[in-house]
Design a protein around this motif. Structure first.
Motif, PDB file in Angstrom:
ATOM      1  N   LYS A 158       0.801  -1.222   0.098  1.00  0.00           N
ATOM      2  CA  LYS A 158       0.010   0.104   0.135  1.00  0.00           C
ATOM      3  C   LYS A 158       0.817   1.395  -0.121  1.00  0.00           C
ATOM      4  O   LYS A 158       2.018   1.388   0.843  1.00  0.00           O
ATOM      5  CB  LYS A 158      -0.664   0.121   1.231  1.00  0.00           C
ATOM      6  N   GLN A 159       0.440   1.893  -0.755  1.00  0.00           N
ATOM      7  CA  GLN A 159       1.120   3.439  -0.795  1.00  0.00           C
ATOM      8  C   GLN A 159       0.840   4.268   0.049  1.00  0.00           C
ATOM      9  O   GLN A 159      -0.261   4.499   0.666  1.00  0.00           O
ATOM     10  CB  GLN A 159       1.025   4.218  -2.218  1.00  0.00           C
ATOM     11  N   GLY A 160       1.739   5.167   1.220  1.00  0.00           N
ATOM     12  CA  GLY A 160       1.414   5.936   2.138  1.00  0.00           C
ATOM     13  C   GLY A 160       1.078   5.267   3.535  1.00  0.00           C
ATOM     14  O   GLY A 160       1.075   6.345   4.419  1.00  0.00           O
ATOM     15  N   GLY A 161       0.806   4.126   3.619  1.00  0.00           N
ATOM     16  CA  GLY A 161       0.690   3.450   4.993  1.00  0.00           C
ATOM     17  C   GLY A 161       0.560   1.945   4.867  1.00  0.00           C
ATOM     18  O   GLY A 161       0.515   1.542   3.939  1.00  0.00           O
ATOM     19  N   VAL A 162       0.645   1.362   6.222  1.00  0.00           N
ATOM     20  CA  VAL A 162       0.642   0.011   6.303  1.00  0.00           C
ATOM     21  C   VAL A 162      -0.781  -0.433   6.059  1.00  0.00           C
ATOM     22  O   VAL A 162      -1.653   0.163   6.567  1.00  0.00           O
ATOM     23  CB  VAL A 162       1.033  -0.487   7.665  1.00  0.00           C
ATOM     24  N   TYR A 195       4.277   0.526   1.839  1.00  0.00           N
ATOM     25  CA  TYR A 195       4.275  -0.337   2.942  1.00  0.00           C
ATOM     26  C   TYR A 195       3.828  -1.424   2.705  1.00  0.00           C
ATOM     27  O   TYR A 195       2.906  -1.692   1.730  1.00  0.00           O
ATOM     28  CB  TYR A 195       3.860   0.550   4.347  1.00  0.00           C
ATOM     29  N   VAL A 196       4.216  -2.485   3.384  1.00  0.00           N
ATOM     30  CA  VAL A 196       3.807  -4.087   3.181  1.00  0.00           C
ATOM     31  C   VAL A 196       3.337  -4.907   4.391  1.00  0.00           C
ATOM     32  O   VAL A 196       3.848  -4.257   5.484  1.00  0.00           O
ATOM     33  CB  VAL A 196       4.979  -4.935   2.489  1.00  0.00           C
ATOM     34  N   ARG A 197       2.408  -5.750   4.309  1.00  0.00           N
ATOM     35  CA  ARG A 197       1.846  -6.436   5.624  1.00  0.00           C
ATOM     36  C   ARG A 197       1.738  -7.708   4.988  1.00  0.00           C
ATOM     37  O   ARG A 197       0.807  -8.136   3.816  1.00  0.00           O
ATOM     38  CB  ARG A 197       0.776  -5.795   6.251  1.00  0.00           C
TER      39      ARG A 197
END
Length: 215
Positions: A158-162, A195-197
């Motif tokens: 995701k761009q800009g946050g988790v 960011y990645v999760r």
């Protein structure tokens, strides 16, 4: 062992229930009139691949159990071990000259599923980049108690946050199964503000077998 579909006129197993206490599962059911023995089938559903998961036609381990044994024990007791789920099916047995035949019920009243506990999957995510670089490397580590099929997990960018859930970004699959112990994934290049999760690909399905923990 041979199976045959039960005729609607044949007395069948009804009101099968289970109770779990201190690692043991107790099954109870209403015995059909005139039936003195059944076969209890145990099928462990955990740790299977996507195509075989919860296959209702897969054979399990069969154990002959008599009505007298049932009365003496006030049910059928079985020790639950391992992780995931266990499907129990109680089959009425008919004896013929060429051997026993187990009757396959079509109403599912003779089947229950018990939870045997969840296996832990720990994951950690680190980022590595330079001050003046526009991209960064994502370093993912998955540590599993048991073998985990690659179909169970995915990672979301995701761009800009988790990402908050699997739908909150772009989904990517894993290409290899996870072995027990520490699994280090090849680095993934993303934009500086990405960011990645990790998430389950199917929460209800794999969440019943595994527990996903962020370190």
């Amino acid at each position: 062992m041979r199976f045959a579909d039960a005729d609607p006129s044949v007395p069948l197993i009804r009101r099968l229930t289970l109770a779990v206490d201190d690692g043991y599962c107790t099954l109870r059911w209403l015995w059909p009139e005139g039936v003195e023995a059944v076969y209890v089938e145990r099928l462990e559903l955990e740790l299977v691949g996507d195509e075989q998961s919860r296959d209702q036609t897969a054979p399990g381990k069969l154990k002959l159990y008599t009505r007298e044994e049932y009365k003496a024990s006030n049910g059928y007791m079985d020790r639950m071990t391992g992780f995931g789920a266990i499907r129990y099916t109680v089959h009425v047995c008919r004896m013929y000259e060429d051997g026993p035949v187990l009757l396959r019920q079509l109403n599912d009243e003779n089947t229950v599923i018990a939870s045997a506990g969840k296996a832990d999957i720990h994951f950690s995510i680190r980022y590595k980049s330079g001050f003046f670089q526009k991209r960064k490397s994502v370093l993912m580590t998955v540590t599993a108690e048991v073998p985990v099929p690659k179909e169970a997990l995915c990672y979301v960018r995701k761009q800009g946050g988790v990402p908050l859930n699997k739908e909150d970004g772009t989904v990517y699959p894993f290409v290899s199964d996870f072995a027990p112990g520490r699994n280090e994934m090849p680095p993934v290049e993303v934009a500086k503000d990405d960011y990645v999760r990790l998430f389950f690909t199917d929460g209800p399905k794999y969440g019943a077998v595994y527990r996903l923990i962020s370190d």
